[in-house]
Write a protein that holds these residues in place. Structure first.
Motif, PDB file in Angstrom:
ATOM      1  N   GLY A   1     -11.472   1.902  -8.934  1.00  0.00           N
ATOM      2  CA  GLY A   1     -12.027   0.851  -8.097  1.00  0.00           C
ATOM      3  C   GLY A   1     -11.170   0.564  -6.887  1.00  0.00           C
ATOM      4  N   PHE A   2      -9.849   0.591  -7.056  1.00  0.00           N
ATOM      5  CA  PHE A   2      -8.954   0.334  -5.939  1.00  0.00           C
ATOM      6  C   PHE A   2      -8.857   1.521  -4.979  1.00  0.00           C
ATOM      7  CE2 PHE A   2      -7.189  -3.080  -8.641  1.00  0.00           C
ATOM      8  CZ  PHE A   2      -7.236  -4.107  -7.707  1.00  0.00           C
ATOM      9  N   ALA A   3      -9.402   2.679  -5.389  1.00  0.00           N
ATOM     10  CA  ALA A   3      -9.378   3.839  -4.497  1.00  0.00           C
ATOM     11  C   ALA A   3     -10.215   3.602  -3.249  1.00  0.00           C
ATOM     12  CB  ALA A   3      -9.869   5.083  -5.230  1.00  0.00           C
ATOM     13  N   GLY A   4     -11.115   2.632  -3.293  1.00  0.00           N
ATOM     14  CA  GLY A   4     -11.932   2.322  -2.125  1.00  0.00           C
ATOM     15  C   GLY A   4     -11.279   1.360  -1.158  1.00  0.00           C
ATOM     16  N   VAL A   5     -10.088   0.876  -1.504  1.00  0.00           N
ATOM     17  CA  VAL A   5      -9.358  -0.031  -0.620  1.00  0.00           C
ATOM     18  C   VAL A   5      -8.365   0.793   0.189  1.00  0.00           C
ATOM     19  CG1 VAL A   5      -7.915  -2.090  -0.482  1.00  0.00           C
ATOM     20  CG2 VAL A   5      -9.610  -1.866  -2.318  1.00  0.00           C
ATOM     21  N   ALA A   6      -8.520   0.810   1.509  1.00  0.00           N
ATOM     22  CA  ALA A   6      -7.745   1.713   2.360  1.00  0.00           C
ATOM     23  C   ALA A   6      -6.242   1.543   2.195  1.00  0.00           C
ATOM     24  CB  ALA A   6      -8.139   1.514   3.827  1.00  0.00           C
ATOM     25  N   VAL A   7      -5.775   0.328   2.058  1.00  0.00           N
ATOM     26  CA  VAL A   7      -4.333   0.073   2.015  1.00  0.00           C
ATOM     27  C   VAL A   7      -3.677   0.705   0.800  1.00  0.00           C
ATOM     28  CG1 VAL A   7      -2.556  -1.728   1.950  1.00  0.00           C
ATOM     29  CG2 VAL A   7      -4.641  -2.075   3.305  1.00  0.00           C
TER      30      VAL A   7
END
Length: 249
Positions: A200-206
């Motif tokens: 899920g966090f793979a979609g957050v650029a940072v």
């Protein structure tokens, strides 16, 4: 994997992957309803059949990869049963091999994209654990009769302590199916939930690069856990079988 919340944040639902859903629409699940769980259990049985029956039917002197894998699994479980339960336990080898193959392939197939890990559900692992518990208990009484109760009477302990130890042994015996099922189901559920969070966090650029690296590492760990948990479930079955065959302390 992740969705935007109304407040602008990201919501991740790692437990959604464990929802039991009917295959042909609707929301109600009856005992006879085909679901994603039954689908992947059937796929697991099919894969095992292809490996052990179709893959090894040639019995070539120079084995194919499928035959080598089947022979490796066969020899591995056979040696485990012989070493832990003894020669007397080998008559129950087909049952233990079936358990091992079903669990290990359920675990591994559950790591495929869009797959469902059937062993992440306590309902599945509890049935497997209860089957082992009832089977070894029946074997213990059939083979030894009332002498099977010696499993709970620690003769090597001082006489005043034996009743106390007997109560502890009885409690630990009846807790076996609980720990047997929760250990497998809990490990599989926890690992998949953590992977879903990282994905899920793979979609957050940072944090995407770190999340992807963590996901790859976690996937490798889950491959190891899938095999280890099948091994642990199987070797504990062998230990329980040994106690049933030779109950005396």
């Amino acid at each position: 994997m992740a969705e935007e919340a109304h407040g602008g944040g990201i919501q991740i639902h790692p437990m959604d992957q464990f929802v039991v859903k009917p295959l042909f629409g609707g929301d109600t699940v009856h005992w006879y309803t085909p679901t994603n769980v039954t689908l992947w259990m059937a796929i697991t049985v099919l894969v095992i059949t292809l490996l052990l029956v179709v893959g090894s039917r040639g019995r070539a002197i120079i084995p194919t990869r499928g035959q080598s894998l089947a022979e490796l699994a066969y020899g591995f479980v056979y040696k485990m049963v012989e070493d832990v339960a003894g020669r007397d336990g080998l008559k129950y080898f087909p049952y233990i091999l079936t358990l091992f193959m079903f669990i290990v392939f359920s675990n591994l197939l559950g790591l495929l994209p869009m797959a469902f890990t059937t062993t992440s559900h306590i309902a599945v692992t509890a049935v497997l654990a209860l089957a082992v518990f009832v089977t070894v208990t029946a074997i213990g009484f059939i083979k030894n009769g009332p002498k099977f109760l010696e499993l709970f009477w620690v003769k090597s302990a001082p006489l005043p302590l034996r009743p106390v130890l007997a109560v502890i042994e009885i409690i630990s015996y009846f807790v076996r199916p609980v720990s047997h099922s929760i250990r497998l189901g809990g490990n599989m559920m926890a690992g998949h939930a953590v992977m879903k969070v990282f994905a899920g966090f793979a979609g957050v650029a940072v944090v995407a690069p770190f999340s992807i690296l963590a996901l790859v590492a976690m996937y490798g760990l889950e491959l190891l856990v899938a095999v280890v948990q099948a091994y642990v479930f199987t070797i504990l079955t062998c230990v329980y079988l040994r106690d049933a065959l030779h109950p005396s302390h």
